[in-house]
Write an enzyme that holds these catalytic residues in place. Structure first.
Site, mmCIF file in Angstrom:
data_model
loop_
_atom_site.group_PDB
_atom_site.id
_atom_site.type_symbol
_atom_site.label_atom_id
_atom_site.label_comp_id
_atom_site.label_asym_id
_atom_site.label_seq_id
_atom_site.Cartn_x
_atom_site.Cartn_y
_atom_site.Cartn_z
ATOM 1 N N GLU A 154 -9.393 -4.000 8.997
ATOM 2 C CA GLU A 154 -9.368 -4.524 7.733
ATOM 3 C C GLU A 154 -10.666 -4.377 6.959
ATOM 4 O O GLU A 154 -10.678 -3.883 5.787
ATOM 5 C CB GLU A 154 -9.070 -6.058 7.896
ATOM 6 C CG GLU A 154 -7.596 -6.348 7.927
ATOM 7 C CD GLU A 154 -7.446 -6.321 9.471
ATOM 8 O OE1 GLU A 154 -8.187 -6.034 10.509
ATOM 9 O OE2 GLU A 154 -5.950 -6.548 9.840
ATOM 10 N N HIS B 154 -1.305 -16.852 11.958
ATOM 11 C CA HIS B 154 -0.601 -16.142 11.505
ATOM 12 C C HIS B 154 -0.133 -16.920 10.188
ATOM 13 O O HIS B 154 0.780 -16.451 9.472
ATOM 14 C CB HIS B 154 0.347 -15.241 12.197
ATOM 15 C CG HIS B 154 -0.030 -14.532 13.303
ATOM 16 N ND1 HIS B 154 -0.433 -14.972 14.359
ATOM 17 C CD2 HIS B 154 -0.064 -13.206 13.332
ATOM 18 C CE1 HIS B 154 -0.693 -14.241 15.104
ATOM 19 N NE2 HIS B 154 -0.522 -12.861 14.584
#
Lengths: 533, 329
Positions: free
Chosen positions: B62, B131
């Site tokens: 990321e 998540h």
């Protein structure tokens, strides 16, 4: 009020005065002077809202207003400078009172008259007014010949001394005693109470109406409700809270307000009713008009006063009407079978809360008829008739607790019946809760009174000046009715007309009444604007 | 001109396709956006249509690919960077907060960073704590970023292009539970305003302010309230930064009551910010304490019933609205 420390050399300040022992802050609700104005000692320069009442505040200095430091509407603590004053130029000071700048308005008529000679405080003047004492007749025993509360009470007689009013301490006004040698002790800059300020409340006082930002002592109230209470002039202590923990919410304020105004009509209404009286010199003295109810205790007395005032107004207005207006009267009985039949059908299609009452049909017919016979719709002024451009029907509404007001439904001829019904319902509701708008009270061009629900067969009313006609309807009653050589039983109503003979003749009045009857008898006229439209 | 039925996912895909066609500086970059078609199938088919130059798969990195996106934006490109979930975006926090948000300021106004970063947010799909969190409120704290939370199919279709036109970094938070939501939208639906909140349901008794995945729940609660005669006004914030507080204040001045529904945790949240602004600016219009309905302050559980219990639901929202209204209407 005192000499401002922070201002420039020679300037003084007009400060938030102490207008009661428990006063901590106040709001200027109105400035009566502006920068550049010359003010003289004793002039009323501002209206101060102390949460209990609006009080005219006087300036204790002469001078020229230099700057307004606190705008209207802001609450500031006692002693806060509100405006700065420049000393009068020497020559002006000599000719003081005879010009030099725009003079401040001296007195506002609302509170008692302030005699030019003996100085008095606003509270004393108010007391004098309450007790009906003419200050010009009172000899002052205070410093510099000032009239004190005690003087006024003495003048009012022994009866007054029994009043258990918490006496706000009399302010000592240093500025007013120039001839008394000033002792060599520090002179307080602010007016100080003569009597020691009691540490405990002398008597229960009505809870002040809080403004936003002020906390009502011991009362749980939502900020919005507090604001609303201040706007509507309802004292929180008189409100029953229904929120969590007894908190007062907006709905409670509205309920309390509605309850208060049910009995006495709101001041706005009374003012508007009084308005016609102001067209001509009125014999009776102007009514005392407190700007807002000061508290629970005052309210009840205020309500009684207002009912009495309302009665007096109606008395004067109607006496004037009967004295000045040469009334002529006509009546006709109208067959309602057609109209009620049609209405029944129409109402079946409408939700219950929107159903149309027969009175709406009668109002609509009256408005349409007035549209066609304009001599009935307007005013008699300056010795001649002035027709009104549109039909605004004044509807006589009796207010619970006594009294009658006639707010107007605006431009009735042009609106559909359903709309008219909705507006009528709204108007009557608001009239009874004291929420009418000024325009509705001033705009009537023709008045309708309907006493049918009281069981009256017909009503011959007194015209509401300066209007020139009044239509009355009685109750709907079944009568034997002959038509086309046949006898039947029909619902009927008697319509009457009281009209001003100066503005119209019986033939015109007759035409008007016949037009109403025609419109009511046939609510649906094909190809023509009828009641239904 | 007619109506077409689209899912939120399809609307998002249509928006990306539209952007790729409109401007050849636009490209999409992220994990699995190419061959796999996107973790949530948003970019399905785009690789075939536009090729690997413009639909670029990135490794699990990321910090690297978000940084690359920022660099591309500074060099004149218009990158759309996709991060799978907001939880993973924390790996790129340095790039987003220390670079994207600050470079305009640090360069003395010389460099704008016209990057758009898309990511999913929110819970409700049994994906457990790593998540499912709603961290958009954190990003809304950062000056220099614009935070969008499209809650409807129309906004999913329209916000991307407006975001790409913005010269500064824009973060788009797509709620995972909305992807399957479908609605009829105009087939010509295009860019939408990203400066203004919207009243999704007018009402007079209480203002319910919300955004993103909570909007459908608030509308459901409003329907329930309506059956009891409580008329709730539902406001979709749409943009969390800059916050259109004028709209909320207008509404509160009208209803005098406020419920803020925020899927984030209550402490230090968007709901806290909104409540404070309303108290600062419309205190005297409040007739009841402000209510906040937020997610329980726990890591989101995996078990369905526990997850549901942790999230703001229509029942809790309606209950909060009822508390503000009481029986006083």
């Amino acid at each position: 009020m005192g000499t401002g420390a922070g201002s420039g050399v020679g300037t003084t300040s007009f400060t938030m005065p102490v207008l009661g022992a428990d006063m901590e802050s106040g709001t200027v609700t109105e400035w009566l002077v502006g920068p550049g104005d010359t003010v003289h000692k004793g002039d009323v320069v501002a209206v101060i809202d102390t949460a209990k009442a609006d009080i005219d505040a006087e300036c204790l200095h002469s001078g020229v207003v230099e700057e307004i430091l606190v705008p209207t509407g802001r609450s500031v603590p006692v002693g806060t400078p509100l405006a700065t004053l420049r000393p009068l130029p020497a020559e002006l000071r000599e000719r003081a009172g005879e010009g030099g700048g725009r003079p401040a308005r001296r007195e506002r008529g609302r509170t008692g008259k302030a005699p030019r000679g003996a100085p008095t405080g606003p509270l004393v003047r108010r007391l004098a007014q309450e007790l009906g004492v003419d200050l010009a007749q009172v000899t002052g025993t205070g410093r510099g010949g000032a009239i004190t509360r005690a003087d006024v009470q003495r003048a009012a007689g022994a009866e007054v001394s029994r009043r258990r009013e918490p006496a706000p301490p009399e302010p000592v006004q240093q500025e007013r005693v120039p001839q008394v040698p000033v002792p060599q002790v520090p002179v307080p800059l602010e007016p100080v109470p003569l009597e020691p300020v009691p540490l405990e409340p002398v008597s229960p006082r009505p809870e002040p109406v809080p403004r936003p930002g002020e906390r009502a002592r011991g009362i749980r109230i939502s900020p919005y409700a507090a604001r609303l209470a201040a706007e509507l002039g309802v004292a929180p202590a008189t409100i029953h809270g229904t929120g969590p923990g007894g908190a007062i919410r907006a709905v409670d304020v509205r309920t309390a307000h509605a309850r208060e105004v049910e009995a006495p009509p709101s001041e706005a209404i009374r003012e508007a009713v009084l308005e016609p009286m102001r067209e001509r010199p009125v014999e009776a003295p102007a009514l005392p008009a407190p700007r807002r109810p000061a508290g629970a205790r005052d309210l009840q007395a205020g309500a009684r006063d207002r009912i009495a005032a309302m009665r007096a107004t109606t008395a004067r207005l109607m006496a004037r009407s009967k004295r000045e207006i040469p009334h002529y009267y006509l009546s006709t009985t109208i067959d309602l079978a057609e109209a009620l039949g049609w209405l029944r059908g129409r109402n079946l299609e409408l939700p219950v809360e929107e159903r149309i009452v027969p009175a709406a049909v009668l109002l609509k017919a009256t408005a349409l008829a007035a549209d066609r016979v304009p001599e009935m719709n307007g005013f008699w002024r300056n010795d001649r008739f002035e027709p009104a451009p549109e039909v605004n029907l004044g509807v006589a509404v009796s207010v619970r607790g006594g009294g009658l007001i006639t707010p107007a439904l605006l431009d009735v001829a042009g609106v559909p019946l359903e709309t008219l019904m909705a507006r009528l319902r709204d108007l009557v509701g608001r009239a009874r809760s004291g929420r009418l708008r000024g325009a509705e009270l001033a705009a009537g061009t023709l008045t309708v009174t309907n006493l049918g629900d009281l069981g009256v067969d017909s009503v011959y009313g007194v015209i509401y000046p300066p209007q020139v006609a009044l239509v009355g309807f009685g109750r709907v009653v079944e009568r034997p009715w002959a038509e086309g050589g046949m006898l039947g039983v029909r619902p009927t109503v008697t319509a009457t007309l009281s009209a001003d003979h100066r503005a119209s003749d019986g033939s015109i009045g007759g035409r008007f009444l016949a037009e109403i009857a025609r419109l009511v008898a046939r609510p649906e006229v094909p190809g023509e604007r009828g009641v239904v439209g | 001109m007619g109506l077409v039925k689209l899912t939120y996912r399809e609307a998002m895909r249509a928006a990306i396709r539209d952007a790729l066609r409109r401007d050849d500086r636009v490209f999409l970059m992220g994990e699995d956006v190419g061959r796999y078609g996107g973790c949530f199938a948003v970019s399905l088919g785009l690789l075939e249509e536009f090729g690997p130059e413009r639909i670029r798969d990135a490794p699990l990195s990321e910090g690297a690919f978000v940084g690359a996106g920022i660099g591309a934006a500074m060099n004149g490109m218009r990158p759309i960077v996709e991060i799978m979930t907001v939880n993973f975006s924390l790996l790129a926090l340095d790039q987003i907060v220390n670079n994207a948000a600050t470079l305009l300021h640090m360069s003395g106004g010389q460099f704008n960073v016209p990057v758009v970063i898309r990511m999913t947010t929110g819970a409700g799909r049994q994906l457990a704590a790593q998540h499912s969190h709603s961290l958009e409120g954190w990003y809304a704290h950062i000056p220099g970023l614009r935070i969008l939370t499209p809650a409807t199919v129309e906004d999913a279709r329209g916000m991307l292009w407006t975001a790409l036109c913005d010269p500064d970094p824009v973060l788009v938070f797509e709620h995972g539970s909305l992807y399957n939501a479908a609605a009829q939208i105009d087939e010509n639906a295009g860019p939408v305003d990203i400066d203004r909140a919207l009243v999704r349901r007018p009402g007079r008794d209480v203002t319910v302010a919300t955004y993103g995945g909570m909007l459908p729940r608030c509308l459901e609660a409003a329907e329930d309230l309506a059956r009891d005669g409580v008329d709730a006004e539902v406001i979709d914030l749409r943009t969390l930064r800059p916050l259109d507080d004028a709209m909320i204040l207008d509404s509160v001045r009208h209803t005098h009551r406020l419920v803020v529904v925020d899927e984030g945790w209550r402490s230090g949240s968007v709901s806290a910010e909104i409540s404070t602004r309303v108290v600062e600016q419309a205190f005297y219009d409040l007739d009841a304490p402000i209510e906040r309905v937020c997610t329980a302050e726990v890591p989101l559980p995996y078990a369905r019933h526990l997850e549901e219990a942790a999230l703001p639901g229509p029942v809790a929202i309606a209950a909060a609205a009822r508390r503000t209204v009481g029986d006083g209407r």
